[in-house]
Design an enzyme around this catalytic site. Sequence first.
Site, PDB file in Angstrom:
ATOM      1  N   GLU A   1      -0.681  -1.997   5.201  1.00 19.25           N
ATOM      2  CA  GLU A   1       0.193  -1.980   6.379  1.00 19.25           C
ATOM      3  C   GLU A   1       0.168  -0.621   7.058  1.00 19.25           C
ATOM      4  O   GLU A   1       0.341  -0.524   8.267  1.00 19.25           O
ATOM      5  CB  GLU A   1       1.634  -2.335   5.981  1.00 19.25           C
ATOM      6  CG  GLU A   1       2.595  -2.445   7.151  1.00 19.25           C
ATOM      7  CD  GLU A   1       3.150  -1.107   7.641  1.00 19.25           C
ATOM      8  OE1 GLU A   1       3.428  -0.974   8.850  1.00 19.25           O
ATOM      9  OE2 GLU A   1       3.301  -0.181   6.812  1.00 19.25           O
ATOM     10  N   GLU A   2      -0.066   0.437   6.270  1.00 18.56           N
ATOM     11  CA  GLU A   2       0.077   1.796   6.777  1.00 18.56           C
ATOM     12  C   GLU A   2      -1.062   2.266   7.670  1.00 18.56           C
ATOM     13  O   GLU A   2      -0.928   3.268   8.360  1.00 18.56           O
ATOM     14  CB  GLU A   2       0.207   2.779   5.597  1.00 18.56           C
ATOM     15  CG  GLU A   2       1.471   2.624   4.762  1.00 18.56           C
ATOM     16  CD  GLU A   2       2.722   3.093   5.480  1.00 18.56           C
ATOM     17  OE1 GLU A   2       2.610   3.545   6.639  1.00 18.56           O
ATOM     18  OE2 GLU A   2       3.807   3.008   4.887  1.00 18.56           O
TER      19      GLU A   2
ATOM     20  N   ASP B   1       0.828  -1.215   0.000  1.00 14.11           N
ATOM     21  CA  ASP B   1       0.000   0.000   0.000  1.00 14.11           C
ATOM     22  C   ASP B   1       0.858   1.259   0.000  1.00 14.11           C
ATOM     23  O   ASP B   1       2.035   1.242   0.369  1.00 14.11           O
ATOM     24  CB  ASP B   1      -0.945   0.000   1.200  1.00 14.11           C
ATOM     25  CG  ASP B   1      -0.231  -0.171   2.530  1.00 14.11           C
ATOM     26  OD1 ASP B   1       0.781  -0.894   2.575  1.00 14.11           O
ATOM     27  OD2 ASP B   1      -0.685   0.399   3.541  1.00 14.11           O
TER      28      ASP B   1
END
Length: 394
Positions: free
Chosen positions: A138-139, A80
């Site tokens: 993930e962010e 991402d």
Amino acid sequence: MRATLLERLEALYPEMVRLRRAFHADPELSFEEVRTPQAIAAYLEDLGVEVKTKVGGRGVVGYIRGGKPGKTVALRADFDALPIQEETGLSFTSQHDGKMHACGHDGHTATLLVLAKAFMQLREDLPGTIVLIHQFAEELAPGGAVAMIKDGCLEGVDAIYGTHLWSPFPLGDVCYHPGAIMAAADRFKIEIQGRGGHGASPHETVDAVVTGASVVSGLQQIVSRNVDPQHSAVVTVASFHAGGAFNVISDTAVLEGTVRTFDESVQQSVIEKMEQVTKGVCEASGATYAFSYYKGYPAVLNDRKETERFVRTAGEIHDPSFVKEMVPVMAGEDFSYYLQQVPGTFFFTGAGNEEKGIVHPHHHPKFDLDERAMVIAAKQLGSVALAFLEGESN
């Protein structure tokens, strides 16, 4: 077999660059990824890799089943991007306003895809199975790892490894740390309710700005006066919103920020102390408050045995002087969830280069990475995976 793998990866470096730049130009934000997982799945399928899509929602998992029996090892990359307007001026700059690969996830994805290609070329001699986990989001908490794990991406997996291309470390450095290497990343919100009024008559009000300022001051003393100096913690008030007009005393103030810890007992102690400070200040001021705390990703806790395996194999294929034990960082990562399920290790691959002007930190609009770091990362991931599958002991 390891020597052949390393040679293949060197030869495939131009393909890593091509893939990374394609992903970089077409970033997608967390939980909005559509084109990226489609491209990942198509690439793996063209290689002949067994592929599962929509794992946990948007994840892609590939399976390389070796020609010989053995254990199963997983390798993970995230894909991402971030809500940042790119300012690099690169020829392959983001084609989407307000979206940018500013953390290296484009490089992570290219690294793992090309490593898969190299492994497929050696599949007949491969003992066991390699699971390729391409993770979304993930962010942004709650992240994609938890959903992918619930959907079975770790079923049958005996160990897992991952890396982060890291611009603060110079190209060539490979950095590790046994135990806690990255912090738990939490956030909080404190809403203060006072009583507003005229700026000329503060005695008739309960000033939310002054109360909020006192809360900020109190929070900054938690780590210095309540956390054992041999432990680590960060309490940051990153946002303070209150007021509007210059002559009006505000009745509300909203504070938001983050807490970073490595130890759960320290984390809990900080949470309790934060509310005690907020309650005490507000009661003394005559204000009321609402305290909200949101736990993010847990700390990334590397398995010591697997970290030792990584260090040994890293030194065998890389100049040992560049394999360095690092100080843990306070950034967070949802790779932590994988390590709660199976043993493994997460390490950092240096990707900065002052001579090339690659000096900006992660999440910066001018962030970039030295693409040669991808080859180093691929070699390290491939080597430690083979060491595990070949049954090398520590």
